[in-house]
Design an enzyme around this catalytic site. Structure first.
Site, mmCIF file in Angstrom:
data_model
loop_
_atom_site.group_PDB
_atom_site.id
_atom_site.type_symbol
_atom_site.label_atom_id
_atom_site.label_comp_id
_atom_site.label_asym_id
_atom_site.label_seq_id
_atom_site.Cartn_x
_atom_site.Cartn_y
_atom_site.Cartn_z
ATOM 1 N N GLY A 11 33.392 32.523 40.343
ATOM 2 C CA GLY A 11 34.112 33.535 39.561
ATOM 3 C C GLY A 11 33.339 33.951 38.319
ATOM 4 N N ASN A 33 37.308 29.196 46.723
ATOM 5 C CA ASN A 33 37.800 29.681 48.031
ATOM 6 C C ASN A 33 37.475 31.160 48.225
ATOM 7 O OD1 ASN A 33 39.603 30.979 46.399
ATOM 8 N ND2 ASN A 33 41.446 30.075 47.275
ATOM 9 N N GLY A 37 36.719 35.078 43.644
ATOM 10 C CA GLY A 37 35.313 34.810 43.302
ATOM 11 C C GLY A 37 34.384 35.587 44.220
ATOM 12 N N SER A 76 41.260 30.001 39.443
ATOM 13 C CA SER A 76 42.566 30.671 39.322
ATOM 14 C C SER A 76 42.355 32.175 39.259
ATOM 15 C CB SER A 76 43.299 30.246 38.042
ATOM 16 O OG SER A 76 44.532 30.952 37.952
ATOM 17 N N TYR A 146 51.590 33.056 36.453
ATOM 18 C CA TYR A 146 50.349 32.602 35.815
ATOM 19 C C TYR A 146 50.688 31.733 34.604
ATOM 20 C CZ TYR A 146 45.657 33.035 33.717
ATOM 21 O OH TYR A 146 44.397 32.795 33.178
#
Ligand code: UDP
Length: 315
Positions: A11, A33, A37, A76, A146
């Site tokens: 990311g 994953n 990213g 995240s 979030y």
């Protein structure tokens, strides 16, 4: 050689952390994953013998063979558009993902730093925000997935510290920008620069009187590095206190890019914080840290990056 696991390693922030730890002489294991990213952010590291990449979702059990000295949990979704698109994954990576990584830290005897956020302060009633402010968060609003995942993350991290003696660090990250942000992540900076580059008007939400404080990524990475190496387990704000309204920010981008377009006004999204500015007294005191890169300097570098991205997209 010390070994560090960086989740969210492909990311925006994760990839800059990979670069920093490679530079410091670590063996770096990046895990991602790849939902938000992008492997292009770390492509240049694959040829190195002290770099590995694991394609894995940390919400599921995490296995890393061998010794681990440090874990940095940066996996995240982190922009409002992303976590509206994938709310459940956002909740899972902040809660289940953090739990898995704390378990891994405990099993390996590793120190872990988790990426929290100024969103734990919600739409703050105290200004600027200090670490001892508890926040004003709507748990069931669009940002709740979030904000509450990150608040849970802080709680479980402190619990592992207090009850299991795990060495933990918590950073509260304020708005950060720089190369490798995604052009389409919906955040204000890539949105404005992308619009300017495409010859579109810049979409200012609300009347643009809401404020943010933007930190250049290199400054943030330095703060993270210092916090990890410190012995301070409670949350620490890292951000640039230079506060600006979104309208002024749009005007700065118009000037920087030389676009002929103008700001146009769209409805303000629900629960959009009205003001945000870090109080960094604590970081200054315990880490000797403060930001060094001015917005003018940082924006120039970031604009050059986005120009390249857009011209490559056109090819
Ligand atoms: N914003 C805007 N135009 C856009 C995208 C965002 O005016 O095209 C506003 C948004 O409403 C917010 C601020 O810019 O007030 C910062 O938004 P961002 O998504 O970058 O971060 P956050 O709200 O999480 O700080």
């Amino acid at each position: 050689m010390k070994r560090v696991l960086i989740t969210g390693g492909a990311g925006f922030l994760g990839s800059h952390l990979c670069d920093r730890f490679i530079k410091e002489g670590y063996h770096v294991i990046a895990m991602d994953n790849l939902i938000t990213g992008d492997l292009r952010n770390i492509e240049h590291l694959f040829k190195l013998p002290n770099f590995e990449f694991y394609h894995h979702d940390v919400s599921k059990f995490v296995h890393v063979p061998g010794q681990l000295d440090y874990i940095l949990h940066f996996a995240s979704p982190a922009s409002p558009i992303d976590y509206l698109k994938i709310p459940i994954q956002t909740l899972k990576v902040g809660s289940l993902g953090t739990h898995n990584l704390l378990g891994l830290a405990r099993a390996k005897g590793a120190r872990i730093l988790v990426a929290s956020t100024s969103e734990v302060y919600g739409d703050p009633l105290v200004h600027p925000q200090k670490e001892d402010y508890w926040g004003n968060v709507n748990p069931v609003g669009p940002r709740g997935v979030y904000d509450e995942a990150k608040r849970f993350q802080e709680a479980i991290t402190m619990a592992y510290h207090t009850y299991h003696g795990v060495e933990t660090r918590i950073i509260r990250i304020f708005n950060t920008y720089g190369p490798r942000m995604r052009l389409d992540d919906g955040r204000v900076l890539p949105a404005f620069i992308g619009q300017a580059l495409r010859g579109e008007d810049l979409t200012c939400f609300g009347d643009g009187s809401q404020t943010r404080s933007f930190c250049y990524v290199d400054d943030l990475v330095e703060g993270i590095y210092r916090l990890l190496m410190s012995d301070y387990a409670s949350p620490v704000n890292i951000g640039n206190p230079s506060e600006i309204t979104i309208k002024q920010f749009g005007e700065e981008i118009i000037k920087l890019t030389g676009t002929q377009q103008k700001l146009i006004y769209k409805p303000l999204p629900q629960d959009d914080p009205k003001q945000r500015q870090p109080d960094i007294t604590l970081a200054k005191k315990i880490l000797g840290w403060e930001p060094k890169v001015s917005r003018e300097e940082g924006l120039k570098i970031t604009y050059e990056y986005f120009k390249k991205v857009v011209s490559e997209e056109k090819k």
